[in-house]
Scaffold this active site. Structure first.
Site, mmCIF file in Angstrom:
data_model
loop_
_atom_site.group_PDB
_atom_site.id
_atom_site.type_symbol
_atom_site.label_atom_id
_atom_site.label_comp_id
_atom_site.label_asym_id
_atom_site.label_seq_id
_atom_site.Cartn_x
_atom_site.Cartn_y
_atom_site.Cartn_z
ATOM 1 C CB ALA A 1 -0.916 -0.006 1.222
ATOM 2 N N GLY B 1 -1.004 -5.538 -0.974
ATOM 3 C CA GLY B 1 -1.875 -5.217 -2.103
ATOM 4 C C GLY B 1 -1.276 -5.593 -3.435
ATOM 5 C CD GLU C 1 -4.930 -8.114 -0.545
ATOM 6 O OE1 GLU C 1 -5.868 -8.583 0.122
ATOM 7 O OE2 GLU C 1 -4.496 -6.956 -0.389
ATOM 8 C CD GLU D 1 -1.693 -7.356 3.730
ATOM 9 O OE1 GLU D 1 -1.881 -6.957 2.568
ATOM 10 O OE2 GLU D 1 -1.193 -8.470 3.998
#
Length: 702
Positions: free
Chosen positions: A69, A108, A111, A131
Site C-alpha cells: 500500500a 496489495g 492481491e 498486513e
C-alpha cells in the site's frame, strides 16, 4: 510497432498488435496508491470498452512490482476507487489479464496479482501478505483468492507469518503459474501473445473452489490460542480464510468487515506506530551527513558480545579483525563466530557460499597492533572503566588517522573514555544488544566531542548491519539501560511487598512481553546486575529503598541464572521445558521481609502491570525531558528492538498516550503515599497533564 498512451502519471497502456501492456510506474516501490488504483481501473475499463485487444498484461517499471500500500495514505480518508474495487474490476475483465511480477509483490501487490487471470514471476521474485505486522489482515481479497489457488494451509502460513515467499515455492504451491527470466516488459509481451495463441491458460480466481481444510483451521486456531491469544488480527485471518470455502462475494464481505474491525483496535495503532517509528529514528540531521568510508573493522574481545558483533559485521560484508589477548580466547571467539554463521545457513539467512566468504574475511590476531589499518574499531571487553581507558589510550597511538574508535559499553561514560585519546572527535559509543548478530537495536552514543561525520557513520553502519540505530546522549545506561535500572527496581519492590517473582513474570507475559523480568534476568545472567550494583554502591541515594536485596542474596549462592542452572528458576541442563521456580528463593524473600518488617500485600495482575509500566514511563519521560533521547519515538524503538516490549503496544511512551498524562500523574501521586522517594511526578508529565498534550505531540515537534 507499438503505441503508448498515458492513462495518468503512474499508469500507461502500450498497444502491440492484439495485446495491451499496462505499465505501473510509481517509483520507488509502485505502491498501490490512489493514482495507481485510478489508472489501473480506467485502463481495464477502457480496453474492455474498446474491445481492440485479446489479452492484457500488467507489469511494473523499476526495481519491483507493487510492494504494498501507499504508506502516505495511512490514516487519511479513503479515496475511491478502493483497492478491492480496482481488483474486482480487473478480475471481471472480459479480456484475459495476466500479471508479470518481479522484485516483490507484497500485500496489495500480491492481491493485485491474485485478481488477475494468470501470474508469471521473474526469477528471484518474492511474494507475501505482511498486513499482520500492522495489526491488519489482507483487505483486498487476499484471504479469499489465495486459498482458492493454493489451499488453506499455505494461505494461513503466508498471511499469519507475513513472510516473503520466493518464486519457486510460490510456483510449487500454485500461487503463480510460471517462472520466467528477462525484462518484465518483454516477458509481459511474450506472455500476452501466448494467451492470444492459446498456449498460456487463464482463469478467474473467483471461479475456483476453496476446499475446507478443517485440520489446518483447527490446528492454527489452537496455536494462536496458546501463543497469540491477546492479538486480534491473526484470529480474524483464520476466520476469513475459513470463509473462503463458501460463497466468494460473502467471503469478500467478511474480509472487508474484519479489516475494518482491525482498523479500530489499539493493536493496529501500536503496530502502525512501530512501523513508522522504525523509519523515524534515522530521520534526523545527525544521520544524514556524509559518513566515513568503512571497509575493515576491528573487534576487540572474542566473548559473547565481541563474537556477535564480529558475526554481524561479517554477514554485512565487512572484513573483520578479531583481537584477543590469549590464544585460548581467540580460538573460542573464532569457534563462536563459525557456529553463528553455521546457524545463519541453517536458518536460510545466508548461503553456504556466503558463509565461506565471510569466514575468509575473518582475520584473528593477538594484540592491538593488528588494528593499525582498520577503519573502525569496536571495543567489546569487560565493563570496567579502567580497562577501557587503557585500551583506548593504546588505540590512539596504533590506529591510523581518521579511524573511528567505538566502545560497546552498556553504561560507562563515553566522554571519559574519549578524553584518554588525542582524538575525542573520533570516539563514539556503539551499544549492541545481545546476541549482537540477532538483536536489531544499536544505540549510537554521541560524546560531547564526537564529530558529525562519525555520528553519520554510526547510522550508516546500523543500516548496513540491518539494525535500528537510535541516537543517545551520554548518561549512565544511556536510554535503555537507564530506564531499565529504574523499572527493574519496581519489579523487585513488587516482590518484596507481596508478589512472587512468578506472579510478576506471569502478569507481564500476559501483558505481551515474551518473558517476565525475572526470567530475563536469569537468561542474561544475574551476575551482570550484581556487578553493576556493586559498582554504583557508593552513589546510592540513602533515602531510596534498596531493591537489590533478593538478587544479591541469590548471587551470593553462586546462582546466576541459566548459566549456572539456578536463579529465580531452576534449569534442567538446557532442556527445552518451562523452568520451575527455585523454592529456595521463596525462603530468601520471607527472610528479607522479616528483616525489613514488611507485611506482604496481594497484587492483582493488573496492579502489577500498572505499577511496572508506570515506573517505566516515569523514567522514560525524564530521558526525553533531559535530552538523553531526542524524541519519545526514539525510546519506543529502543524498547521494541532491544528489550522485548510487545510490538503491538507500540512502545512505552506510545502506550503512555493510551493511558493519558493526567491518569499517569494521578497514579504516581497515589503510589507516592507509600514511597515518596521513588514515586515522583516528572515536570514534563505534569505539564502534559495540564496542557492536555501527549507524547505523540512531542514526536511531531521533534
Amino acid at each position: 510497432m507499438s503505441d503508448i498512451k498515458k492513462v495518468n502519471d503512474q499508469i500507461s497502456i502500450e498497444s502491440v498488435g492484439d495485446v495491451a501492456l499496462v505499465c505501473i510506474n510509481f517509483p520507488p516501490v509502485n505502491a498501490a496508491g490512489i493514482g495507481v488504483r485510478e489508472g489501473l481501473s480506467k485502463a481495464i475499463e477502457t480496453l474492455n470498452a474498446e474491445g481492440r485487444v485479446k489479452a492484457i498484461a500488467i507489469y511494473a517499471a523499476g526495481r519491483t512490482f507493487v510492494a504494498g500500500a501507499d504508506i502516505t495514505e495511512f490514516d487519511k480518508p479513503l479515496m475511491q476507487p478502493s483497492l478491492p474495487e480496482t481488483l474486482n474490476t480487473i478480475e471481471a475483465s472480459r479480456i484475459p489479464v495476466i500479471c508479470v511480477l518481479h522484485g516483490t509483490a507484497l500485500g496489495g501487490g500480491l492481491e493485485l496479482a491474485l485478481a488477475a487471470h494468470g501470474r508469471i514471476a521473474l526469477e528471484g521474485t518474492r511474494i507475501g501478505l505482511p498486513e499482520v505486522f500492522l495489526g491488519l489482515l489482507p483487505g483486498a481479497g487476499g484471504t479469499q483468492r489465495l486459498p482458492r489457488l493454493t489451499g488453506m494451509a499455505f494461505a494461513l502460513d503466508v498471511a499469519l507469518s507475513g513472510r516473503q515467499v520466493y518464486a519457486k515455492e510460490a510456483l510449487d504451491q500454485g500461487a503463480i503459474d510460471r517462472i520466467a527470466s528477462g525484462d518484465p516488459r518483454d516477458v509481459a509481451l511474450s506472455a500476452a501473445q501466448e494467451v492470444v495463441a492459446g498456449t498460456l491458460a487463464t482463469r478467474r480466481t473467483c471461479d475456483l473452489d476453496s476446499e475446507l481444510d478443517q485440520a489446518a483451521i483447527d490446528g492454527t486456531r489452537a496455536m494462536l490460542k496458546k501463543k497469540q491469544a491477546h492479538l486480534v488480527s491473526p484470529h480474524l485471518i483464520v476466520d476469513a480464510v475459513e470463509q473462503s470455502a463458501g460463497d466468494f462475494d460473502a467471503g469478500l464481505k467478511f474480509e472487508s468487515d474484519s479489516f475494518m474491525a482491525c482498523l479500530d483496535t489499539p493493536q493496529r495503532a501500536g503496530l502502525i506506530h512501530a512501523f513508522f517509528g522504525e523509519r523515524a529514528v534515522s530521520n534526523i540531521a545527525e544521520a544524514k551527513g556524509a559518513p566515513r568510508d568503512i571497509a575493515k573493522i576491528g573487534v576487540i574481545g572474542g566473548g559473547t558480545m565481541g563474537s556477535g558483533i564480529a558475526t554481524s559485521c561479517l554477514i554485512a560484508g565487512y572484513t573483520v579483525r578479531l583481537i584477543e589477548v590469549a590464544q585460548e580466547g581467540l580460538d573460542r571467539g573464532m569457534a563462536t563466530i563459525t557456529k553463528n554463521l553455521e546457524g545463519a545457513v541453517r536458518r536460510s539467512k545466508m548461503s553456504a557460499e556466503a558463509r565461506d566468504a565471510a569466514l575468509g574475511r575473518l582475520h584473528p590476531a593477538l594484540g592491538l597492533d593488528a588494528l593499525a589499518d582498520v577503519d573502525l574499531v569496536i571495543e567489546a571487553v569487560f565493563e570496567q572503566m579502567e580497562v577501557k581507558k587503557d585500551i583506548f589510550g593504546k588505540l590512539d597511538t596504533i590506529c591510523k588517522k581518521g579511524a573511528i574508535l567505538a566502545s560497546n559499553t552498556s553504561y560507562l561514560d563515553i566522554n571519559e573514555i574519549a578524553d584518554c585519546t588525542a582524538r575525542p572527535g573520533d570516539v563514539i559509543g556503539l551499544h549492541f544488544f545481545s546476541p549482537a548478530h540477532v538483536m536489531r537495536l544499536l544505540e549510537i552514543v554521541q560524546g560531547a566531542k564526537t564529530d558529525a561525520d562519525v555520528l553519520a557513520t554510526g547510522f550508516a553502519l546500523a543500516k548496513k548491519l540491518k539494525k535500528v540505530g537510535v541516537l543517545a546522549q551520554v548518561c549512565d545506561g544511556f536510554i535503555g539501560n537507564r530506564i531499565l535500572a529504574h523499572y527493574s527496581k519496581m519489579a523487585s519492590y513488587l516482590v518484596l511487598d507481596g508478589a512472587s517473582p512468578q506472579e510478576v513474570d506471569t502478569a507481564l507475559e500476559e501483558f505481551g512481553f515474551a518473558m517476565g523480568p525475572h526470567k530475563v534476568g536469569d537468561l542474561a545472567g544475574l551476575d551482570i546486575g550484581w556487578m553493576t550494583r556493586k559498582r554504583k554502591a557508593g552513589t546510592r541515594d540513602p533515602r531510596e529503598r534498596y531493591a537489590g536485596d533478593l538478587a544479591d542474596r541469590i548471587c551470593e549462592q553462586g546462582w546466576f541464572g541459566r548459566k549456572t542452572g539456578k536463579g529465580y528458576y531452576l534449569y534442567d541442563d538446557g532442556a527445552a521445558v518451562p523452568p520451575v521456580p527455585n523454592e529456595a528463593v521463596a525462603g530468601f524473600i520471607d527472610a528479607i521481609r522479616a528483616e525489613k518488617g514488611i507485611t506482604p500485600k496481594t497484587f492483582s495482575n493488573q496492579e502489577i502491570v500498572d505499577r511496572y509500566m508506570t515506573a517505566m514511563i516515569v523514567e522514560a519521560t525524564r530521558v526525553v525531558a533531559d535530552g538523553t533521547a531526542k524524541r519519545p519515538v526514539d525510546i519506543d524503538m529502543v524498547f521494541l528492538f532491544g528489550y522485548g516490549f510487545p510490538r503491538f503496544r507500540g512502545g512505552p511512551l506510545h502506550y503512555a498516550d493510551t493511558i493519558g498524562a493526567a491518569e499517569l500523574v494521578s497514579r504516581i501521586e497515589t503510589y507516592a503515599k507509600d514511597d515518596e522517594d521513588y514515586w515522583q511526578v516528572p515536570d514534563l508529565l505534569r505539564k502534559m497533564a495540564a496542557d492536555g498534550t501527549s507524547f505523540a505531540d512531542l514526536n511531531k515537534e521533534g
